[in-house]
Design an enzyme around this catalytic site. Structure first.
Site, PDB file in Angstrom:
ATOM      1  N   ASP A  66       0.806  -1.248   0.032  1.00 48.89           N
ATOM      2  CA  ASP A  66      -0.096  -0.141   0.117  1.00 48.89           C
ATOM      3  C   ASP A  66       1.042   1.338   0.016  1.00 48.89           C
ATOM      4  OD1 ASP A  66      -2.382   1.575   0.357  1.00 48.89           O
ATOM      5  OD2 ASP A  66      -2.225   1.565   2.389  1.00 48.89           O
ATOM      6  N   GLU A  79       2.686   4.951  -4.006  1.00 51.00           N
ATOM      7  CA  GLU A  79       2.545   6.205  -5.055  1.00 51.00           C
ATOM      8  C   GLU A  79       3.902   6.855  -5.177  1.00 51.00           C
ATOM      9  OE1 GLU A  79       0.363   5.757  -2.747  1.00 51.00           O
ATOM     10  OE2 GLU A  79      -0.914   4.448  -3.962  1.00 51.00           O
ATOM     11  N   ASP A 134      -8.961   3.653  -2.423  1.00 49.47           N
ATOM     12  CA  ASP A 134      -9.924   4.056  -1.250  1.00 49.47           C
ATOM     13  C   ASP A 134     -11.006   4.696  -2.011  1.00 49.47           C
ATOM     14  OD1 ASP A 134      -7.947   3.439   0.483  1.00 49.47           O
ATOM     15  OD2 ASP A 134      -7.240   5.086   0.826  1.00 49.47           O
TER      16      ASP A 134
END
Ligand code: MIG
Length: 798
Positions: free
Chosen positions: A433, A436, A511
């Site tokens: 997770d 990015e 999300d």
């Protein structure tokens, strides 16, 4: 009226002017000469620029351009999996106006002055795609002020003529509808919780798209990891352009005409998705966060007591000691191994989250506890640094943190090996997770611009490396799991990505909100990802942020139960959302769909293997199966699983009937077996307990009796449901292997091809043949004829 029109026009031109205007860029010079080598044609231009065509396959040509210099010898991409192409037959012809390269399938015409490239069908000479203007670069820095990172390099762009009827698909993970025509998109991996339709960019960068016109498709993969832009006719009705804030013009042109063929080639080029373990197709449950261990056990106990199928539980960030990756909190999870064993007895696997942020915890800071991950990484100099040599210290969950430079091969190896802590405890998979990479100091990436990565000795900055960070972290993780457990298939889930990610990780779309609008995006997003080389997709069932309700949760399962990744997950402060949270009425419906998923496992797995082998995804838009049917081109509230199952979910509240488009042919209502003629819209009842589903006549769909986890009943019979077409014919495939090990790559699988045909009053089923060396052991194959009461079925083995 006139006044109103004018003001609207002004508004539009204002919008356009604020976007990158590529018409101000300097066009590449005209062709002066060219040179042919084994698989390349290199053009020298009057301005000393160079353009190179590489003929990789009859339907795949690479285009590179270097402005005012030679094509750089250095040629490396993290996305590319294959570089040993066998050069196909190709020819060169020249005239005063143009140079034409032809393979058996594509003709590439390079017009000399101005230099314009055109792709045609080699047989019909039909135009497929043509430059609208010469490739261009920003020689005078005219777009520098528009750039996110003015120091990144110089803007490069390629502009294509926009077809009047041209559609655009793919481009990876975008919060957008299926057809991207008239859209404008940016690629810059971003942590965007609670995104809604139109939010751009979001987590992933897959700079690959498909164009479709008159039923004929091509693909373009712009392999450039800098912040990139794709304009599919937004700024002008003349052109579709793509460009980037640095790097090369470097794109691959794929010719179909079929999309399936293009997806196969794209998979050859950027990698085929390996098969995940079979249990990855099982139902999964998560929340931020289940702890301590007894709560995890309670969730499992509830699932089993309520007779709800479940294979996997996810541990979110609170399992760690103060968010330190590669640790377990001693109070919450004193004995992870014992927990794994206990859950294992109930058929449950445990997956743990691993973020890229390593807590910045120097030994000198007087900490009582030492953090070996930080210490080792610092000592080995594996962490990212700014151009001035300082450690780059972002803030993420552990507070001040550091990130690994995954472009360093030794750092990837080290990171991968650290997963021993998980595998030694029996953790089954890793969920990556925040890659990015997210930074609470500044989510746009501005705080990271001067971070330098090793990048094969090129020492490049964030501008080039941001979009590939997650790809390399996933690679480190996947390769680590492969080394640590060579006899097991790795299971990695990722949020961010770059093209090629399918080699290492499955994904979920991040999300989402617990809203109907977010649910409505599931189908266009999953199908677009499938058209972008990422077959293993899913989203938090019920939505992540906010509060779902029984109806939304049920409708969400009616999409998610057929997504490869089916996981219910919830944000830390969100209302609980396990299947039973809104009462028995909803729970019973959810059970029905989860059970159905497990019944369909052989069908899902057979279709997943096809995605692995051919690049054609499991979760499909209708246009992929019906490419010449224009009714499907804009259809993104229905989907298909493989060739045979059509689903039309309800994604609005209070709706119990909808229109469903059935393509030409005959279709069986999955629930009633009633037959419908296709080629038209029909109106279908869809009360909350029913999602409209149809089976293509001519299909044979393998199923197993319901079970509560994938490996629960190994010897169970396989029942093949036969849906004969109007001629009384049907055919299908069943793929089997051990579901766990990589042995399938060496031929340890069994592919059984079956047909059925009507004969007199009965049906004859024939096993047409098998392929592969896997022996599934004793298991019966039953055949059930659908759509007619009690026609006798005979099984004939040949
Ligand atoms: O800043 O780990 O998308 O699934 O529960 C939020 C906590 C970090 C974002 C993920 C979400 C996960 C959450 N994470």
């Amino acid at each position: 009226m006139k006044i109103l029109l004018i003001s609207v026009c002004c508004f539009l031109s204002a919008v356009v002017a604020s976007a990158q205007d590529i018409t101000v860029l300097e066009p590449i010079g005209a062709v002066e000469s060219f040179q042919r080598t084994e698989n390349k044609l290199t053009f020298r231009c009057r301005d000393n620029s160079h353009v190179q065509l590489t003929i990789l396959a009859p339907d795949l040509v690479r285009v590179r351009a270097a402005f005012r210099k030679a094509i750089p010898a250095k040629d490396h991409s993290w996305a590319i999996a294959k570089d040993d192409w066998t050069t196909p037959r190709w020819t060169v012809n020249e005239s005063t106006e143009a140079v034409t390269v032809a393979t058996d399938e594509i003709e590439v015409i390079v017009r000399r002055s101005p230099l314009l490239i055109e792709f045609r069908d080699a047989r019909t000479h039909q135009l497929i795609n043509a430059d609208e203007r010469p490739m261009a670069h920003d020689a005078q820095g005219k777009l520098t002020a528009m750039m996110f990172d003015p120091k990144a390099g110089s803007f490069v762009a390629v502009s294509k003529k926009l077809g009047f009827d041209e559609r655009f698909y793919g481009l990876g993970e975008k919060a957008a509808r299926l057809d991207k025509r008239r859209g404008f998109f940016v690629n810059w991996n971003s942590d965007t919780p609670g995104y809604t339709e139109g939010k751009d960019p979001i987590y992933q960068t897959i700079p690959f798209y498909l164009g479709l016109q008159r039923g004929v498709a091509y693909g373009i993969f712009f392999d450039n990891s800098y912040r990139s832009y794709f304009d599919f006719g937004r700024s002008s009705n003349q052109r579709a352009w793509f460009g980037a804030e640095g790097g090369e013009v470097n794109y691959y042109f794929f010719y179909g005409p079929s999309i399936k063929k293009i997806l196969g080639r794209y998979a050859d080029l950027t990698g085929h998705m390996p098969l995940p373990p079979l249990w990855a197709l099982g139902n999964q449950q998560s929340r931020w966060s289940y702890y301590p261990d007894t709560m995890v056990e309670e969730v499992v106990r509830q699932y089993r007591e309520r007779d709800l199928p479940l294979d996997v539980i996810h541990l979110d960030i609170d399992y760690m000691r103060g968010y330190r990756v590669f640790t377990f909190d001693q109070q919450r999870f004193p004995n992870p191994k014992a927990l794994v064993d206990k859950l294992g007895q109930r058929g449950i696997k445990l997956v743990t989250i691993v973020d890229p942020g390593v807590k910045h915890e120097p030994r000198a800071s007087g900490n009582a506890e030492r953090y070996f991950v930080f210490e080792q990484g610092l000592e080995k100099n594996y962490f990212q640094r700014r151009s001035n040599g300082d450690l780059f210290v972002p803030r993420v969950w552990p507070g001040e943190s550091v990130f690994v430079d995954y472009t360093l091969p030794e750092a990837r190896r080290w990171w991968g090996d650290l997963h021993r802590i998980y595998t030694d405890n029996g953790i089954a998979g890793i969920w990556t997770d925040m890659n990015e990479p997210s930074d609470f100091v500044d989510q746009t990436g501005k705080n990271q611009l001067d971070v330098v990565s090793y990048d094969e000795g090129e020492k490049t900055t964030h501008a080039k490396n941001r979009n590939t960070f997650a790809l390399l972290m996933a690679r480190a993780t996947y390769e680590g799991l492969e080394r640590l457990r060579p006899d097991q298939r790795p299971y990695v889930i990722t949020r961010a990505a770059y093209a090629g990610i399918q080699r290492y990780a499955t994904m979920w779309i991040g999300d989402t909100n617990s809203t109907w609008e977010a649910l409505a995006l599931n189908v266009p997003m999953f199908t677009s990802l499938g058209l972008s080389g990422e077959p293993f997709v899913g989203s938090d069932v019920g939505g992540f942020i906010g509060r779902a309700n029984g109806e939304l949760l049920v409708r969400s399962y009616q999409v998610g139960f057929l997504a490869p990744f089916c996981r219910n997950h919830k944000v830390i402060d969100g209302y609980d959302q396990e299947p039973w949270r809104f009462g028995k009425y909803y729970e019973d419906i959810i059970r029905k769909y989860l059970k159905l998923r497990y019944e369909l496992l052989p069908f899902l797995y057979t279709t997943l293997e096809e995605a692995h082998r051919t690049g054609v995804p499991l979760f499909r838009p209708l246009l992929l199966n019906y490419q010449t049917d224009a009714n499907t081109y804009n259809l993104d509230d229905q989907f298909m699983i493989g060739e045979d199952l059509l689903v039309a979910p309800i994604v609005k509240p209070d709706v119990t009937r909808r229109l469903v488009y059935l393509p030409a042919g005959t279709w069986y209502d999955y629930w009633t077996n009633k037959k419908h003629m296709g080629g038209t819209m029909i109106s279908v009842e869809a009360p909350l307990e029913t999602v409209p589903m149809f089976v293509r006549a001519g299909a044979m769909i393998p199923t197993v009796p319901p079970r509560n986890y994938v490996g629960e009943k190994p010897g169970d019979p396989i029942t093949v449901n036969v849906y004969p077409d109007d001629k009384g014919l049907a055919s299908g495939t069943l793929y089997e292997d051990d579901g766990k090990s990589p042995a399938y790559k060496r031929g340890m699988f069994l592919r059984t091809r079956m047909t059925a045909r009507r004969e007199g009053n009965g049906f004859i089923v024939t096993i047409e043949g098998t392929e592969g060396e896997y022996s599934p052991g004793m298991r019966a194959l039953n055949f059930v004829l659908k759509g007619r009461g009690s026609t006798p079925v005979r099984l004939r083995k040949t």
